[in-house]
Motif scaffolding. Structure first.
Motif, mmCIF file in Angstrom:
data_model
loop_
_atom_site.group_PDB
_atom_site.id
_atom_site.type_symbol
_atom_site.label_atom_id
_atom_site.label_comp_id
_atom_site.label_asym_id
_atom_site.label_seq_id
_atom_site.Cartn_x
_atom_site.Cartn_y
_atom_site.Cartn_z
ATOM 1 N N THR A 42 -6.271 0.354 -5.283
ATOM 2 C CA THR A 42 -6.485 -0.212 -6.079
ATOM 3 C C THR A 42 -5.803 -1.398 -6.341
ATOM 4 O O THR A 42 -6.117 -2.603 -6.337
ATOM 5 N N SER A 49 -3.948 -1.993 -8.914
ATOM 6 C CA SER A 49 -4.527 -2.746 -10.311
ATOM 7 C C SER A 49 -3.524 -3.221 -10.413
ATOM 8 O O SER A 49 -3.465 -4.064 -11.533
ATOM 9 N N PRO A 60 -2.094 -9.005 -8.964
ATOM 10 C CA PRO A 60 -2.922 -10.124 -9.059
ATOM 11 C C PRO A 60 -3.966 -9.631 -7.976
ATOM 12 O O PRO A 60 -4.003 -9.008 -6.470
ATOM 13 N N LYS A 61 -5.464 -9.932 -8.090
ATOM 14 C CA LYS A 61 -6.265 -9.812 -7.312
ATOM 15 C C LYS A 61 -6.098 -9.704 -5.530
ATOM 16 O O LYS A 61 -5.746 -9.299 -4.210
ATOM 17 N N GLY A 62 -5.423 -11.022 -5.774
ATOM 18 C CA GLY A 62 -5.485 -12.292 -5.147
ATOM 19 C C GLY A 62 -4.012 -11.247 -3.717
ATOM 20 O O GLY A 62 -4.292 -11.740 -2.342
ATOM 21 N N ALA A 95 -2.805 -8.423 -4.087
ATOM 22 C CA ALA A 95 -3.556 -7.515 -3.465
ATOM 23 C C ALA A 95 -4.173 -7.109 -2.615
ATOM 24 O O ALA A 95 -3.733 -6.184 -1.456
ATOM 25 N N THR A 96 -4.793 -8.218 -2.221
ATOM 26 C CA THR A 96 -6.429 -8.346 -0.889
ATOM 27 C C THR A 96 -5.189 -8.083 0.188
ATOM 28 O O THR A 96 -5.078 -8.334 0.778
ATOM 29 N N ALA A 137 -18.518 -7.123 -0.378
ATOM 30 C CA ALA A 137 -18.073 -8.523 -0.307
ATOM 31 C C ALA A 137 -18.803 -9.244 -0.322
ATOM 32 O O ALA A 137 -18.936 -10.523 -1.371
ATOM 33 N N GLN A 172 -20.845 -9.927 -3.986
ATOM 34 C CA GLN A 172 -19.710 -10.893 -5.128
ATOM 35 C C GLN A 172 -19.612 -12.290 -4.222
ATOM 36 O O GLN A 172 -19.075 -12.950 -5.627
ATOM 37 N N ASP A 191 -10.072 -14.065 3.171
ATOM 38 C CA ASP A 191 -9.682 -12.720 3.635
ATOM 39 C C ASP A 191 -10.747 -12.035 4.677
ATOM 40 O O ASP A 191 -9.117 -11.219 5.237
#
Length: 250
Positions: free
Chosen positions: A48, A50, A53-55, A57-58, A126, A129, A142
């Motif tokens: 994850t 986690s 930050p999401k961006g 991590a992606t 994806a 969302q 992404d």
């Protein structure tokens, strides 16, 4: 054109690596690449990140997914990794448009058919969302790397299986047919978690769409064409919620 080639392969040559052009990979090297890709799929499905930050991590996950198999392939092929790519030409634009339209027709057709027989057609997580222009751009960015990895996780096993069948003495045409069918089913199976284990949808849509991309690869031997076609197709479908939102808003 040799007798063991399909007609659509005219002027596209042979597949890279599996038969020694420009560099032959051993069965162990092919298996290593396939196992690495499957391990990456497991990591992507469970990790994850986690704490980031999401961006970020992606982005890190996408770089990891593409960088590791490409690095291995670069090493195994003695730096002759360029055989996987061919320069895109202007006439390739028409080919890409044709295949994107074909995939759109099949994608929409399978969705309509499943709804008519009472099957649910829940989409990719994806895609579900995507909210607003910013959300769409985030998914598109992404996809730039993640869909290239999807091409690797489809085409590398295809070439690996062809190499194995060639070693067993199976004819080239039969090797292509068997490898394409098996790896397309595998590609669909890997999508099951993203589609909430919707088996009818995955095997009437994703598998057939992968088959189309594999036919394009058979025709061109150019991962750039399958990648761009795949990217444009997904970008179109991920844009639909945004487009419908704008239409019904007004």
């Amino acid at each position: 054109m040799q007798r063991d080639y399909f007609k659509i392969e005219k002027n596209s040559g042979d597949f890279p690596y599996y038969a020694g052009d420009p560099q032959k990979l051993t069965i162990v090297q092919w298996l290593s690449l396939v196992l690495v890709l499957l391990a990456q799929f497991w990591i992507m499905s469970t990790a994850t990140l986690s704490f980031l930050p999401k961006g970020i991590a992606t982005a890190l996950m996408d770089i990891f997914l593409v960088g590791v198999p490409m690095g291995l392939l670069w090493w195994f092929t003695k730096h002759a990794i360029g055989a996987l790519f061919k320069p895109l030409k202007w006439r390739d634009t028409l080919t890409i448009i044709k295949y994107v339209l074909l995939m759109v027709v099949i994608g929409l057709g399978s969705t309509i058919a499943l709804n008519l027989i009472g099957q649910t057609t829940n989409g990719d997580v994806a895609g579900d969302q995507v909210t607003g222009l910013v959300g769409y751009l985030a998914v598109f960015l992404d996809n730039i790397l993640s869909l290239f990895w999807e091409e690797l996780i489809s085409l590398i096993p295809l070439l690996a299986m062809m190499a194995g069948l060639k070693a067993l003495g199976v004819s080239r045409k039969i090797s292509i047919i068997l490898s394409t069918i098996v790896t397309s089913i595998l590609f669909g199976a890997l999508h099951l978690p993203s589609y909430q284990w919707n088996v009818p949808m995955v095997f009437t849509s994703i598998v057939f769409l992968r088959l189309i991309l594999d036919v394009l690869y058979l025709k061109t031997k150019n991962i750039w064409l399958t990648y761009v076609t795949h990217l444009l197709y997904d970008s179109f479908f991920f844009a639909l919620p945004l487009i419908f939102g704008l239409i019904f808003k007004h």
